[in-house]
Scaffold this motif. Structure first.
Motif, PDB file in Angstrom:
ATOM      1  N   GLY A 157      44.379  35.398  46.820  1.00  0.00           N
ATOM      2  CA  GLY A 157      43.249  36.324  46.778  1.00  0.00           C
ATOM      3  C   GLY A 157      41.923  35.591  46.647  1.00  0.00           C
ATOM      4  O   GLY A 157      41.846  34.516  46.048  1.00  0.00           O
ATOM      5  N   LEU A 158      40.882  36.189  47.233  1.00  0.00           N
ATOM      6  CA  LEU A 158      39.537  35.624  47.157  1.00  0.00           C
ATOM      7  C   LEU A 158      38.687  36.478  46.235  1.00  0.00           C
ATOM      8  O   LEU A 158      38.739  37.716  46.283  1.00  0.00           O
ATOM      9  CB  LEU A 158      38.898  35.570  48.541  1.00  0.00           C
ATOM     10  N   TYR A 159      37.875  35.809  45.404  1.00  0.00           N
ATOM     11  CA  TYR A 159      37.071  36.486  44.397  1.00  0.00           C
ATOM     12  C   TYR A 159      35.697  35.845  44.313  1.00  0.00           C
ATOM     13  O   TYR A 159      35.530  34.686  44.698  1.00  0.00           O
ATOM     14  CB  TYR A 159      37.743  36.400  43.020  1.00  0.00           C
ATOM     15  N   LEU A 166      33.644  37.522  34.412  1.00  0.00           N
ATOM     16  CA  LEU A 166      33.725  38.753  35.189  1.00  0.00           C
ATOM     17  C   LEU A 166      33.780  38.362  36.654  1.00  0.00           C
ATOM     18  O   LEU A 166      32.987  37.546  37.113  1.00  0.00           O
ATOM     19  CB  LEU A 166      32.483  39.614  34.953  1.00  0.00           C
ATOM     20  N   TYR A 167      34.708  38.954  37.387  1.00  0.00           N
ATOM     21  CA  TYR A 167      34.819  38.611  38.800  1.00  0.00           C
ATOM     22  C   TYR A 167      35.251  39.826  39.598  1.00  0.00           C
ATOM     23  O   TYR A 167      35.745  40.802  39.065  1.00  0.00           O
ATOM     24  CB  TYR A 167      35.755  37.419  38.999  1.00  0.00           C
ATOM     25  N   GLY A 211      40.632  43.884  49.940  1.00  0.00           N
ATOM     26  CA  GLY A 211      41.454  44.941  49.373  1.00  0.00           C
ATOM     27  C   GLY A 211      40.677  46.215  49.109  1.00  0.00           C
ATOM     28  O   GLY A 211      39.488  46.325  49.412  1.00  0.00           O
ATOM     29  N   ASP A 212      41.365  47.171  48.484  1.00  0.00           N
ATOM     30  CA  ASP A 212      40.767  48.487  48.277  1.00  0.00           C
ATOM     31  C   ASP A 212      40.144  48.663  46.891  1.00  0.00           C
ATOM     32  O   ASP A 212      39.769  49.762  46.517  1.00  0.00           O
ATOM     33  CB  ASP A 212      41.803  49.589  48.533  1.00  0.00           C
ATOM     34  N   MET A 213      40.018  47.583  46.132  1.00  0.00           N
ATOM     35  CA  MET A 213      39.426  47.686  44.801  1.00  0.00           C
ATOM     36  C   MET A 213      38.227  46.750  44.650  1.00  0.00           C
ATOM     37  O   MET A 213      37.955  46.233  43.574  1.00  0.00           O
ATOM     38  CB  MET A 213      40.477  47.398  43.734  1.00  0.00           C
ATOM     39  N   GLN A 214      37.473  46.557  45.730  1.00  0.00           N
ATOM     40  CA  GLN A 214      36.347  45.635  45.688  1.00  0.00           C
ATOM     41  C   GLN A 214      35.219  46.108  44.771  1.00  0.00           C
ATOM     42  O   GLN A 214      34.404  45.300  44.344  1.00  0.00           O
ATOM     43  CB  GLN A 214      35.815  45.398  47.103  1.00  0.00           C
TER      44      GLN A 214
END
Length: 80
Positions: free
Chosen positions: A23-25, A42-43, A48-51
């Motif tokens: 995953g990318l954050y 905090l990131y 995905g659907d929770m950006q």
């Protein structure tokens, strides 16, 4: 509180990270976990659907190694 500040994370807001699972954050900022006064990060996911959701993880966990079938790896890697 001074102890928490001395343990501040090196991740500036905007730092992009890759989780060991792929995953990318992006780092939004730093925080203090109210219950423990530990420093946290905090990131936000970049896919995905929770950006729109912010995630928080204690700074100590960002430094952890994770055991995988291929051996121990960093939980997060900074992307250039």
């Amino acid at each position: 509180m001074d102890k928490t500040r001395s343990e501040a994370t090196p991740f500036a807001p905007g730092t992009r990270l890759r989780h060991y699972k792929g995953g990318l954050y992006t780092v939004v900022g730093h925080c203090v976990i109210e219950a423990t006064l530990q420093p946290g990060v905090l990131y936000r996911p970049l896919q995905g659907d929770m950006q729109e959701v912010l995630w928080m993880r204690p700074w100590a966990e960002f430094q952890d190694k994770v055991a995988t079938a291929a051996g121990d790896v960093d939980r997060f890697v900074v992307l250039d």
